[in-house]
Design a protein around this motif. Sequence first.
Motif, short mmCIF file in Angstrom:
data_model
loop_
_atom_site.label_atom_id
_atom_site.label_comp_id
_atom_site.label_asym_id
_atom_site.label_seq_id
_atom_site.Cartn_x
_atom_site.Cartn_y
_atom_site.Cartn_z
N VAL A 107 0.46 -22.95 -32.43
CA VAL A 107 0.85 -24.24 -33.11
C VAL A 107 2.42 -24.43 -33.14
CG1 VAL A 107 0.44 -25.85 -34.87
CG2 VAL A 107 -1.51 -24.46 -34.14
N LEU A 108 2.92 -25.45 -32.73
CA LEU A 108 4.22 -25.51 -32.87
C LEU A 108 4.53 -26.66 -33.74
CD1 LEU A 108 5.62 -24.70 -29.38
CD2 LEU A 108 5.71 -23.50 -31.25
N SER A 109 5.59 -27.00 -34.42
CA SER A 109 5.86 -28.09 -35.21
C SER A 109 7.35 -27.96 -35.92
CB SER A 109 4.99 -28.33 -36.51
OG SER A 109 5.36 -29.62 -37.06
N ASP A 110 8.23 -28.86 -35.79
CA ASP A 110 9.58 -28.75 -36.64
C ASP A 110 9.45 -29.30 -38.12
OD1 ASP A 110 9.28 -31.23 -35.91
OD2 ASP A 110 11.32 -31.22 -34.75
N SER A 111 8.40 -29.85 -38.42
CA SER A 111 8.17 -30.56 -39.76
C SER A 111 6.99 -30.34 -40.44
CB SER A 111 8.50 -32.18 -39.60
OG SER A 111 7.49 -32.47 -38.74
N MET A 112 5.90 -29.36 -39.97
CA MET A 112 4.60 -29.25 -40.73
C MET A 112 5.06 -28.18 -41.68
SD MET A 112 1.14 -27.97 -38.97
CE MET A 112 1.74 -26.39 -38.40
N LEU A 172 9.58 -25.00 -29.38
CA LEU A 172 9.62 -26.63 -29.37
C LEU A 172 10.97 -27.23 -29.02
CD1 LEU A 172 7.72 -28.97 -29.75
CD2 LEU A 172 7.96 -28.90 -32.08
N LEU A 173 11.08 -27.86 -28.15
CA LEU A 173 12.53 -28.47 -27.61
C LEU A 173 12.60 -29.92 -27.98
CD1 LEU A 173 13.27 -26.57 -24.48
CD2 LEU A 173 14.11 -26.12 -26.66
N SER A 190 8.62 -23.88 -35.55
CA SER A 190 9.09 -24.54 -33.99
C SER A 190 9.29 -23.42 -32.96
CB SER A 190 10.48 -25.11 -34.21
OG SER A 190 11.42 -24.51 -34.46
N SER A 191 9.00 -22.31 -33.41
CA SER A 191 9.24 -21.14 -32.42
C SER A 191 7.96 -20.25 -32.77
CB SER A 191 10.50 -20.55 -32.26
OG SER A 191 10.83 -19.75 -31.15
N SER A 233 2.27 -32.18 -35.00
CA SER A 233 2.17 -30.62 -34.63
C SER A 233 1.49 -30.73 -33.16
CB SER A 233 1.44 -29.75 -35.84
OG SER A 233 0.17 -30.44 -35.76
N TYR A 234 1.68 -29.50 -32.45
CA TYR A 234 1.22 -29.33 -31.31
C TYR A 234 0.29 -28.35 -30.99
CZ TYR A 234 4.48 -33.06 -30.31
OH TYR A 234 5.22 -34.31 -30.36
N SER A 235 -0.98 -28.51 -30.71
CA SER A 235 -1.86 -27.36 -30.67
C SER A 235 -1.97 -26.72 -29.38
CB SER A 235 -3.34 -27.59 -31.32
OG SER A 235 -3.02 -27.79 -32.68
N PHE A 236 -1.65 -25.59 -29.07
CA PHE A 236 -1.80 -25.14 -27.60
C PHE A 236 -2.89 -23.99 -27.66
CE2 PHE A 236 2.68 -26.56 -27.96
CZ PHE A 236 2.90 -27.34 -26.75
N SER A 237 -3.22 -23.65 -26.22
CA SER A 237 -4.07 -22.39 -26.02
C SER A 237 -3.40 -21.61 -25.26
CB SER A 237 -5.45 -22.66 -25.57
OG SER A 237 -6.18 -23.46 -26.50
N LEU A 238 -3.16 -20.30 -25.35
CA LEU A 238 -2.74 -19.40 -24.56
C LEU A 238 -3.69 -18.58 -23.84
CD1 LEU A 238 -0.41 -17.81 -22.95
CD2 LEU A 238 -0.39 -16.38 -24.98
N LEU A 239 -4.07 -18.85 -22.49
CA LEU A 239 -5.30 -18.26 -21.91
C LEU A 239 -4.88 -17.20 -20.95
CD1 LEU A 239 -6.37 -22.07 -20.71
CD2 LEU A 239 -7.33 -20.58 -22.65
#
Length: 150
Positions: free
Chosen positions: A98-103, A119-120, A108-109, A83-89
Amino acid sequence: MSYLHHSCRRLLFPIFIACLAVLAGCGAAGSAGDAENTPRSVTHVLSPGEQVAITATDTLKLERVNDSRCRKGAVCVWKGYVSYSFSLLNSAGATDVVLSDSMPGGASSVTVNHLTFTLLDVDPATPPALNAAEPTYRVKVKITQGALPR
């Protein structure tokens, strides 16, 4: 009769051209209006710690990657996920994305404040070997502006 036919063509041709101009103007105005309402998308590739300006007020930062996938050569009870953890600032503060295609329970969107993050592609696409060094993660994310919340 030939003279009458020629005169009609000379009279109708300018009217025909004028009608085409009016129709073209209507089509152009409709296209511009539609373009304003059409969501715009851009794609970015980020590694942990990198950030990118999305709008004049919004910045997206990839904070961290959580890779619990079963490494090659390991014996695992479950396959794991990444999974990928982003901050929108922005001026209002930070919003976690948080984006993940399998969590489990992940997506994923995600849409936040009329911005959709999708997530591409991920690198590495497969987990590293058991004793391999931590890979350099890269994620390709599509950001669509003007999207309606889902």
